[in-house]
Design a protein around this motif. Structure first.
Motif, PDB file in Angstrom:
ATOM      1  N   GLU A   4      -4.211  -2.500  -4.662  1.00 14.16           N
ATOM      2  CA  GLU A   4      -5.585  -2.752  -5.208  1.00 14.16           C
ATOM      3  C   GLU A   4      -5.831  -4.328  -5.549  1.00 14.16           C
ATOM      4  N   LYS A  31     -13.623   9.284  -8.894  1.00 16.51           N
ATOM      5  CA  LYS A  31     -13.978   9.697  -7.823  1.00 16.51           C
ATOM      6  C   LYS A  31     -15.326   9.029  -7.217  1.00 16.51           C
ATOM      7  N   SER A  35       0.653  -1.227  -0.053  1.00 12.66           N
ATOM      8  CA  SER A  35       0.177   0.151   0.130  1.00 12.66           C
ATOM      9  C   SER A  35       0.847   1.179   0.047  1.00 12.66           C
ATOM     10  N   ILE A  51      -8.601   4.546  -2.023  1.00 12.51           N
ATOM     11  CA  ILE A  51      -7.416   5.272  -2.213  1.00 12.51           C
ATOM     12  C   ILE A  51      -6.914   4.946  -3.499  1.00 12.51           C
ATOM     13  N   ALA A  52      -6.930   3.790  -4.114  1.00 15.08           N
ATOM     14  CA  ALA A  52      -6.473   3.371  -5.325  1.00 15.08           C
ATOM     15  C   ALA A  52      -7.466   3.798  -6.477  1.00 15.08           C
ATOM     16  N   SER A  53      -8.613   3.700  -6.332  1.00 15.82           N
ATOM     17  CA  SER A  53      -9.594   4.294  -7.218  1.00 15.82           C
ATOM     18  C   SER A  53      -9.408   5.755  -7.366  1.00 15.82           C
ATOM     19  N   LEU A  54      -9.183   6.475  -6.353  1.00 14.34           N
ATOM     20  CA  LEU A  54      -8.963   7.958  -6.281  1.00 14.34           C
ATOM     21  C   LEU A  54      -7.713   8.209  -7.001  1.00 14.34           C
ATOM     22  N   SER A  55      -6.568   7.478  -6.861  1.00 14.31           N
ATOM     23  CA  SER A  55      -5.383   7.879  -7.500  1.00 14.31           C
ATOM     24  C   SER A  55      -5.642   7.494  -9.141  1.00 14.31           C
ATOM     25  N   LYS A  56      -6.579   6.605  -9.429  1.00 11.84           N
ATOM     26  CA  LYS A  56      -6.831   6.320 -10.821  1.00 11.84           C
ATOM     27  C   LYS A  56      -7.728   7.647 -11.374  1.00 11.84           C
ATOM     28  N   ILE A  76       0.593   1.442  -5.159  1.00 10.98           N
ATOM     29  CA  ILE A  76      -0.954   1.251  -4.948  1.00 10.98           C
ATOM     30  C   ILE A  76      -1.776   0.349  -5.722  1.00 10.98           C
ATOM     31  N   GLN A 103      -9.464  15.385   0.854  1.00 11.73           N
ATOM     32  CA  GLN A 103      -8.738  15.315  -0.452  1.00 11.73           C
ATOM     33  C   GLN A 103      -9.470  15.122  -1.825  1.00 11.73           C
ATOM     34  N   ASN A 121      -8.359   0.942   1.342  1.00 15.95           N
ATOM     35  CA  ASN A 121      -7.138   1.008   0.181  1.00 15.95           C
ATOM     36  C   ASN A 121      -7.775   0.940  -1.079  1.00 15.95           C
TER      37      ASN A 121
END
Length: 182
Positions: free
Chosen positions: A103, A137, A95, A129-134, A99, A166, A126
């Motif tokens: 995932e 939203k 993690s 967070i991975a979806s948000l980094s992609k 990320i 964030q 987690n």
């Protein structure tokens, strides 16, 4: 050691204890019966996963990685619930570094079926967070909502709020100025 070799070890020790009991050596026979329970215990509780959980409590990620590497073939060595926690621990391990790999591991852990709600909430957090980094939203918001529902003790409340903040910051940059025509 695979779970089948643990069963064979149990049978050998148990048959040795029965042989000693028939030879009227009751002391050593009863000791071997007690010793035969150890492989049975380790069928349902893998020794390397137990050691990995101890390392994660101490926040020793190098030790966690070392013990997870001992499990070469999870499908052969572990039961279904243990496989879920093997992937869960790998997800926690990656993690911080990767990320996207985390995932994948967390999704596999959820697919195999984590037992405890707190662990399910951590896995969904987690994944959010991975979806948000992609940049997804909607999925991140949905996963955060699910994580909040499954977090019955409220341990992840602060982390969920930080991630929501964030998300709001990310939305501010995407707004268009209403005074400019397109």
């Amino acid at each position: 050691m695979s779970k089948y070799s643990k069963v064979i070890l149990f049978l050998l020790i148990f048959l040795g204890s029965i042989f000693l009991l028939f030879k009227e050596n009751y002391f050593y026979g009863s000791i071997l019966i007690l010793l035969s329970l150890i492989p049975i215990f380790f069928i349902f509780r893998n020794e390397f996963l137990l050691l990995a959980f101890l390392k994660i409590r101490k926040k020793d990620m190098k030790g966690l990685k070392k013990y997870l590497e001992y499990v070469k073939n999870p499908e052969l060595q572990l039961t279904k619930n243990q496989i879920a926690y093997y992937y869960f621990l790998n997800g926690i391990l990656y993690s911080e570094k990767n990320i996207l790999q985390s995932e994948n591991y967390m999704q596999k852990a959820l697919d195999f079926g984590l037992k405890f709600k707190q662990n399910i909430a951590i896995a969904k957090l987690n994944l959010a967070i991975a979806s948000l980094s992609k940049g997804d939203k909607k999925r991140a918001d949905l996963l955060l909502l699910e994580a909040k529902k499954t977090d019955i003790s409220g341990l992840l409340h602060d982390q969920i709020q930080i991630i929501k903040m964030q998300m709001k910051k990310m939305n501010i940059g995407n707004r268009q100025n209403p005074y400019i025509r397109n």
